[in-house]
Design an enzyme around this catalytic site. Structure first.
Site, PDB file in Angstrom:
ATOM      1  N   GLU A 114     -35.111 102.835  39.615  1.00 41.37           N
ATOM      2  CA  GLU A 114     -35.106 102.079  40.966  1.00 41.37           C
ATOM      3  C   GLU A 114     -35.387 101.084  40.696  1.00 41.37           C
ATOM      4  O   GLU A 114     -35.898 100.141  39.653  1.00 41.37           O
ATOM      5  CB  GLU A 114     -36.329 102.803  42.007  1.00 41.37           C
ATOM      6  N   HIS A 236     -38.465  97.964  54.797  1.00 42.87           N
ATOM      7  CA  HIS A 236     -37.336  98.346  53.891  1.00 42.87           C
ATOM      8  C   HIS A 236     -36.011  97.638  54.454  1.00 42.87           C
ATOM      9  O   HIS A 236     -36.139  97.660  55.690  1.00 42.87           O
ATOM     10  CB  HIS A 236     -37.433  99.862  54.172  1.00 42.87           C
ATOM     11  N   HIS A 343     -42.031  99.592  56.572  1.00 46.54           N
ATOM     12  CA  HIS A 343     -41.863 100.781  55.861  1.00 46.54           C
ATOM     13  C   HIS A 343     -43.249 101.371  55.080  1.00 46.54           C
ATOM     14  O   HIS A 343     -43.437 102.619  54.966  1.00 46.54           O
ATOM     15  CB  HIS A 343     -40.648 100.662  54.474  1.00 46.54           C
ATOM     16  N   ARG A 378     -45.356  96.446  46.976  1.00 50.62           N
ATOM     17  CA  ARG A 378     -45.322  97.802  46.340  1.00 50.62           C
ATOM     18  C   ARG A 378     -43.839  98.085  45.351  1.00 50.62           C
ATOM     19  O   ARG A 378     -43.026  97.687  45.880  1.00 50.62           O
ATOM     20  CB  ARG A 378     -45.641  98.849  47.468  1.00 50.62           C
TER      21      ARG A 378
END
Length: 524
Positions: A114, A236, A343, A378
């Site tokens: 990712e 997000h 998010h 994050r």
């Protein structure tokens, strides 16, 4: 009065992990606002980051995390959590979590990659990892005789020695509202754990479930815990924009597999914002979408992967394909309407690596806590990992720790309150809060916007405090009170940070300061 060894508020991955670690030797109560599996962990599509491949290393995982965190990660805490990743994953495998297999890989499982990761290190269960993990753990929680599951209950306030004139006694349990019985029950415990998740519902658009109202953060802060880095809310870039699915996440893996962001006329816009186009980091992509929506007055933009073969789309994104199809959107033939959405809450209650807060016998784990792992942004798939590792570490500490003293705890007093006469006030205040937080404390911030938000929060707090003092509590009032307290912490933290760093972007302070310093606010 009910008494337990351990009281856990919240039923996501962190809370379930801790409960299962302790249940053989401790009497446990798990409080959850709805059903056992209604938390944010259930919704996680991606996976869990861990060094499982021989070509990967802890040092590289640490470096990737520090880069994403924009200088604010606690390196010692980061290394500790990442070093414990493999054993946590092995525990889940032993429990029977059905991770996606790959016979060709040394582990026997498929590892994906990712954004922000330098290696394939995300172990996953197709595109519904959270659901697979939570289903496995929930089954074991329900079957364990030492775990009392209190569904349809919501934490109201912590019971502390400070309120009883015995501050050193720390946390003694919590007052909890039983929604079905419409009454407040008193739960006394030797150890209390806040594992209630984040605060996405403070914003108009969020990928979080309706349960994410900042309850643990607000309760811990009111009990005297410090909070850290609450200005860092991860947005997000792509949440499904649909009246019947306002919280459904469209994984960034869709962009990773060739999805293109487009305006309503079909033109792309990311090339004008970043040289990496659709593969730019989440914060940059979210700001670009926000810019285009404001520029053209749009309700949404579009994410298009219909140019890929239908079989490819269905194989890689079965959950997304099916959910969109249910809503009349065939993603193999048409673009997906998307908006940025709140998010993940990177900040939270300050804890050590055993989950301990500033209040004795009170722990916080998962998204409710701030361990220093996430810093200012994050890294993808580090959150489920943190919940797992800290759930296990907190359990180990609780097993060896001195219990809270057995003091006489008063029952909840409702003698001076009456039934609410205007429930509509709560609904209107909730709607107002979420809208002005989205407008003023969203992806792009300014001093003036933050001042406007702070002014409105002050008015809401006075109104809600008056309502709270005079009327019997309800689920909606409890959540609204917690949301307003959490919104206040977000705004105050954002006002303190005179720079742009990670997820906090200010037009008045676009530069990043040479030194990264956490934002820490004292408990009430």
């Amino acid at each position: 009065m009910q008494e337990y060894d351990v009281l856990i508020l919240g039923s996501g991955l962190a809370g379930m992990t801790l409960a299962l670690q302790l249940a053989d030797t401790h009497k446990i109560a798990m409080v959850t606002k709805r059903s056992l599996t209604d938390g944010a962990s259930q919704w996680a599509q991606g996976g869990i980051a861990a060094v499982l491949d021989e070509t990967d290393s802890i040092d590289e995982h640490v470096d990737d995390t520090l880069v994403a965190g924009a200088g604010l990660c606690d390196e010692a805490a980061t290394r500790f959590i990442l070093e414990h990743a493999r054993s946590a994953i092995e525990w889940l495998i032993e429990l029977g979590v059905p991770f996606t297999p790959d016979a060709a890989h040394e582990t026997g499982f498929h590892l994906t990659r990712e954004g922000g990761h330098s290696h394939r290190r995300i172990i996953h269960a197709a595109d519904a990892t959270g659901a697979a993990v939570i289903a496995t753990l929930a089954d074991k929680v329900r079957q364990h005789p030492n775990i009392t599951l209190l569904e349809q209950h919501i934490g109201l306030d912590l019971i502390t020695g400070k309120k009883l004139g015995r501050e050193a006694a720390g946390c003694l349990g919590a007052y909890v509202f039983d929604k079905q019985a419409d009454r407040v029950v008193t739960l006394q415990a030797k150890h209390t754990v806040l594992a209630t998740g984040g605060a996405g519902k403070v914003y108009l658009y969020t990928t979080n479930p309706d349960t994410a109202t900042g309850d643990g953060i607000a309760m811990g802060w009111r009990a005297g815990c410090r909070v850290a880095n609450m200005e860092f809310i991860q947005f997000h870039p792509t949440c499904l924009y649909h009246p019947h699915a306002m919280s459904f996440l469209i994984s960034e893996a869709v962009r990773g597999e060739g999805g293109l962001l487009k305006l309503p006329d079909g033109s792309r816009f990311m090339p004008a914002h970043d040289e990496r186009h659709e593969l730019a980091p989440r914060d940059i992509t979210a700001r670009a979408i926000d810019f285009e929506m404001k520029k053209y007055g749009l309700d949404c933009v579009y994410l298009d992967i219909s140019h890929q073969p239908p079989e490819f789309v269905k194989e890689h994104f079965p959950t997304i394909y099916q959910r969109c199809l249910e809503l009349g959107i065939d993603i193999t033939k048409q673009p997906i309407p998307v908006v940025p959405a709140a998010h993940y809450t990177c900040g939270g209650l300050v804890t050590d690596l055993a989950g301990r807060t500033d209040v004795a016998h009170l722990y916080a784990i998962g998204e409710t806590a701030c361990t220093g792992l996430h810093g200012a942004n994050r890294l993808a798939s580090n959150s489920l990992l943190e919940a797992l590792v800290l759930g296990r570490e907190a359990a180990e500490h609780i097993a060896a720790a001195e219990p809270a003293p057995q003091l006489a705890v008063p029952a909840w007093d409702e003698s001076q309150v009456s039934d609410a006469d205007e429930e509509v006030v709560i609904a209107h205040n909730w709607d107002e809060l979420r809208r002005f937080m989205w407008d003023y404390v969203g992806i792009v911030r300014t001093d003036k916007r933050l001042e406007r938000a702070a002014h409105r929060i002050a008015l809401l707090k006075r109104e809600i405090d008056e309502f709270y003092r005079h009327f019997r509590v309800s689920n909606d009032l409890i959540e609204l009170r917690n949301l307003v307290d959490t919104a206040d912490l977000i705004v105050r933290s954002a006002q303190v940070r005179h720079e742009s760093r990670g997820l906090h972007y200010s037009r008045d302070y676009p530069a990043t300061l040479p030194q990264a310093v956490p934002t820490i606010l004292p408990g009430r």
